[in-house]
Enzyme design. Structure first.
Site, PDB file in Angstrom:
ATOM      1  CB  CYS A  76     -13.388 -58.542 -10.732  1.00  0.00           C
ATOM      2  SG  CYS A  76     -13.167 -59.985  -9.685  1.00  0.00           S
TER       3      CYS A  76
ATOM      4  CB  CYS B 292     -14.552 -60.589  -5.048  1.00  0.00           C
ATOM      5  SG  CYS B 292     -13.092 -59.889  -5.842  1.00  0.00           S
TER       6      CYS B 292
ATOM      7  CD  GLU C 106     -15.150 -66.101 -16.633  1.00  0.00           C
ATOM      8  OE1 GLU C 106     -15.938 -65.924 -15.701  1.00  0.00           O
ATOM      9  OE2 GLU C 106     -15.275 -67.023 -17.473  1.00  0.00           O
TER      10      GLU C 106
ATOM     11  CG  ASN D 218     -16.803 -60.801 -15.889  1.00  0.00           C
ATOM     12  OD1 ASN D 218     -17.504 -60.141 -16.637  1.00  0.00           O
ATOM     13  ND2 ASN D 218     -17.113 -62.035 -15.543  1.00  0.00           N
TER      14      ASN D 218
ATOM     15  CD  GLU E 248     -16.528 -55.767  -9.206  1.00  0.00           C
ATOM     16  OE1 GLU E 248     -15.959 -56.453 -10.082  1.00  0.00           O
ATOM     17  OE2 GLU E 248     -17.356 -56.229  -8.413  1.00  0.00           O
TER      18      GLU E 248
ATOM     19  CB  CYS F  44     -13.060 -55.782  -6.449  1.00  0.00           C
ATOM     20  SG  CYS F  44     -12.707 -56.707  -7.955  1.00  0.00           S
TER      21      CYS F  44
HETATM   22 ZN   LIG Z   1     -13.591 -58.735  -7.729  1.00  0.00          ZN
END
Ligand SMILES: [Zn+2]
Length: 127
Positions: free
Chosen positions: A53, A86, A44, A42, A55, A89
């Site tokens: 993310c 999530c 940010e 990830n 993924e 993803c």
């Molecule tokens: Zn995600």
């Protein structure tokens, strides 16, 4: 490649996570249909909505290198309990690999396996 090997690569990618805001570090390892592994973490941003993310980082890396067939993805994160992808993803994964195997782990590297369709049974399809 075994699940354990793919999980190890996800854990390795987790080390590169850039998560100064949440402190929640995630790594993903995506196994392509032809046996290559693409990892992601990830990333940010101070403008939170721009964060990506692990993924999707892995998927976008693979697709940007011309790979669009995937067999499995392992996901490893910080914190306690199993780390699930999530919805965003899952939808991005479904675009390329609606049958992909997802290997979900917890902090002790215990793992659970799911088919993507189990986790996103009614995905969006553009008709
Ligand atoms: Zn995600």
């Amino acid at each position: 490649m075994t699940n354990e090997e793919l999980i190890a690569k996800a854990r390795q990618a987790q080390q590169n996570a850039y998560a100064p805001y949440s402190g929640f570090k995630v790594g993903a390892a995506l196994l392509s249909g032809d046996g290559k592994v693409f990892t992601g973490c990830n990333v940010e941003n101070a403008s939170y909505g721009l964060s990506v993310c692990a993924e999707r980082t892995a998927i976008f890396k693979a697709v940007s290198e011309g790979i669009k067939e995937f067999a499995a993805m392992a996901i490893a994160g910080s914190g306690e309990g199993f780390i699930y992808p999530c919805g965003a993803c899952l939808q991005v994964l479904a675009e390329f690999a609606p049958e992909i195997k997802l290997i979900i782990t917890d902090e002790k590297n215990r793992s659970k396996e799911y088919n993507l369709q189990e986790m996103l049974p009614r995905l969006f399809v553009l008709r």
